[in-house]
Design a protein around this motif. Structure first.
Motif, PDB file in Angstrom:
ATOM      1  N   LEU A  16       0.814  -1.209   0.000  1.00 19.50           N
ATOM      2  CA  LEU A  16       0.000   0.000   0.000  1.00 19.50           C
ATOM      3  C   LEU A  16       0.853   1.268   0.000  1.00 19.50           C
ATOM      4  CD1 LEU A  16      -2.784   1.281   0.056  1.00 19.50           C
ATOM      5  CD2 LEU A  16      -2.788   1.036   2.547  1.00 19.50           C
ATOM      6  N   ALA A  17       1.920   1.276   0.762  1.00 20.04           N
ATOM      7  CA  ALA A  17       2.754   2.477   0.874  1.00 20.04           C
ATOM      8  C   ALA A  17       3.278   2.959  -0.480  1.00 20.04           C
ATOM      9  CB  ALA A  17       3.900   2.239   1.855  1.00 20.04           C
ATOM     10  N   PRO A  18       3.836   2.087  -1.328  1.00 17.25           N
ATOM     11  CA  PRO A  18       4.295   2.590  -2.636  1.00 17.25           C
ATOM     12  C   PRO A  18       3.138   3.058  -3.532  1.00 17.25           C
ATOM     13  CG  PRO A  18       5.195   0.395  -2.206  1.00 17.25           C
ATOM     14  CD  PRO A  18       4.238   0.715  -1.105  1.00 17.25           C
ATOM     15  N   THR A  19       1.969   2.442  -3.378  1.00 21.00           N
ATOM     16  CA  THR A  19       0.810   2.853  -4.164  1.00 21.00           C
ATOM     17  C   THR A  19       0.368   4.260  -3.761  1.00 21.00           C
ATOM     18  OG1 THR A  19       0.115   0.556  -4.371  1.00 21.00           O
ATOM     19  CG2 THR A  19      -1.558   2.234  -4.785  1.00 21.00           C
ATOM     20  N   VAL A  20       0.317   4.522  -2.462  1.00 20.04           N
ATOM     21  CA  VAL A  20      -0.052   5.845  -1.966  1.00 20.04           C
ATOM     22  C   VAL A  20       0.991   6.869  -2.410  1.00 20.04           C
ATOM     23  CG1 VAL A  20      -0.389   7.251   0.110  1.00 20.04           C
ATOM     24  CG2 VAL A  20      -1.402   4.963  -0.039  1.00 20.04           C
ATOM     25  N   LYS A  21       2.258   6.495  -2.336  1.00 23.67           N
ATOM     26  CA  LYS A  21       3.327   7.402  -2.782  1.00 23.67           C
ATOM     27  C   LYS A  21       3.160   7.741  -4.265  1.00 23.67           C
ATOM     28  CE  LYS A  21       8.296   8.013  -2.817  1.00 23.67           C
ATOM     29  NZ  LYS A  21       9.273   7.573  -3.747  1.00 23.67           N
ATOM     30  N   ALA A  22       2.839   6.749  -5.071  1.00 22.18           N
ATOM     31  CA  ALA A  22       2.634   6.990  -6.512  1.00 22.18           C
ATOM     32  C   ALA A  22       1.437   7.908  -6.742  1.00 22.18           C
ATOM     33  CB  ALA A  22       2.440   5.667  -7.240  1.00 22.18           C
ATOM     34  N   LEU A  23       0.366   7.713  -5.994  1.00 25.35           N
ATOM     35  CA  LEU A  23      -0.815   8.577  -6.108  1.00 25.35           C
ATOM     36  C   LEU A  23      -0.448  10.014  -5.756  1.00 25.35           C
ATOM     37  CD1 LEU A  23      -3.894   8.977  -6.478  1.00 25.35           C
ATOM     38  CD2 LEU A  23      -4.154   8.293  -4.076  1.00 25.35           C
ATOM     39  N   GLU A  24       0.260  10.195  -4.660  1.00 28.69           N
ATOM     40  CA  GLU A  24       0.655  11.542  -4.234  1.00 28.69           C
ATOM     41  C   GLU A  24       1.575  12.209  -5.257  1.00 28.69           C
ATOM     42  OE1 GLU A  24       2.238  10.675  -0.362  1.00 28.69           O
ATOM     43  OE2 GLU A  24       0.247  10.700   0.564  1.00 28.69           O
ATOM     44  N   GLU A  25       2.522  11.442  -5.802  1.00 26.02           N
ATOM     45  CA  GLU A  25       3.423  11.994  -6.810  1.00 26.02           C
ATOM     46  C   GLU A  25       2.677  12.353  -8.090  1.00 26.02           C
ATOM     47  OE1 GLU A  25       6.459   9.015  -7.220  1.00 26.02           O
ATOM     48  OE2 GLU A  25       7.504   9.670  -5.398  1.00 26.02           O
ATOM     49  N   THR A  26       1.691  11.547  -8.437  1.00 28.19           N
ATOM     50  CA  THR A  26       0.887  11.839  -9.628  1.00 28.19           C
ATOM     51  C   THR A  26       0.147  13.157  -9.467  1.00 28.19           C
ATOM     52  OG1 THR A  26       0.633   9.495 -10.140  1.00 28.19           O
ATOM     53  CG2 THR A  26      -1.000  10.999 -11.086  1.00 28.19           C
ATOM     54  N   ILE A  27      -0.473  13.350  -8.321  1.00 32.03           N
ATOM     55  CA  ILE A  27      -1.219  14.588  -8.066  1.00 32.03           C
ATOM     56  C   ILE A  27      -0.279  15.790  -8.096  1.00 32.03           C
ATOM     57  CG2 ILE A  27      -2.566  15.866  -6.335  1.00 32.03           C
ATOM     58  CD1 ILE A  27      -4.036  13.613  -7.962  1.00 32.03           C
TER      59      ILE A  27
END
Length: 178
Positions: A16-27
């Motif tokens: 989950l942590a890398p997925t959340v990081k990717a979402l935040e970086e995308t935004i």
């Protein structure tokens, strides 16, 4: 990833942590500080909807409100959407800009209920109400699968439908003026 982290808490969080990081970086990369982006309004509102739904799920998983977890740029999108609305019918259509510039192109409604929870901008509940009218049901983009989230996350009551662009608005990073 959220489902995995709930079923296997000892191992699921590592995914989950890398997925959340990717979402935040995308935004951070996709949205400008003024809440806009450099694509057509359809693309931006679709990306916004997907991101807001992901943050809603993450907020629920963590037991916090959407406002506590969503990046500030997402709330700025309320001004972007209001700015990009057309002054010509049909209601809820965007101005002709970029590659989404066909006359009558509507915003994607998927994230509007989540945006209602994220911002106090009165234009967003009015816009959501306008997009949930029977007249809007047959329009392109209004019946996307994600639209169900407007009922799940939406406010208990909505004001009368409206889609009123601001009298004057500048999006300095996106380069839009209304």
């Amino acid at each position: 990833e959220i489902a995995l982290s709930k079923l296997w808490p000892h191992h699921g969080d590592e995914f989950l942590a890398p997925t959340v990081k990717a979402l935040e970086e995308t935004i951070q990369t996709y949205l400008a500080e003024d809440g806009g982006a450099f694509e057509g309004v359809g693309y931006v509102s679709s990306t916004l909807g997907h991101a807001l739904i992901a943050y809603q799920a993450l907020a629920r998983q963590r037991g916090v409100s959407l406002r506590e977890i969503a990046p500030p740029r997402l709330a700025c999108c309320a001004n972007y959407l209001a700015t990009m609305l057309s002054t010509t019918p049909p209601m809820c259509c965007a101005i002709n800009v970029a590659d989404g510039g066909r006359p009558g192109t509507p915003l994607y409604p998927d994230g509007l209920a989540s945006l209602c929870a994220l911002t106090d901008d009165p234009a967003i509940p009015q816009l959501l109400a306008a997009m949930l009218t029977p007249e809007a049901a047959d329009r392109e983009s209004f019946a996307t699968p994600g639209s169900i989230f407007n009922f799940i996350f939406g406010p208990d009551s909505l004001p009368p439908p409206a889609a009123r662009p601001p009298v004057f608005s500048i999006l300095p990073q996106t380069g839009m003026l209304c």
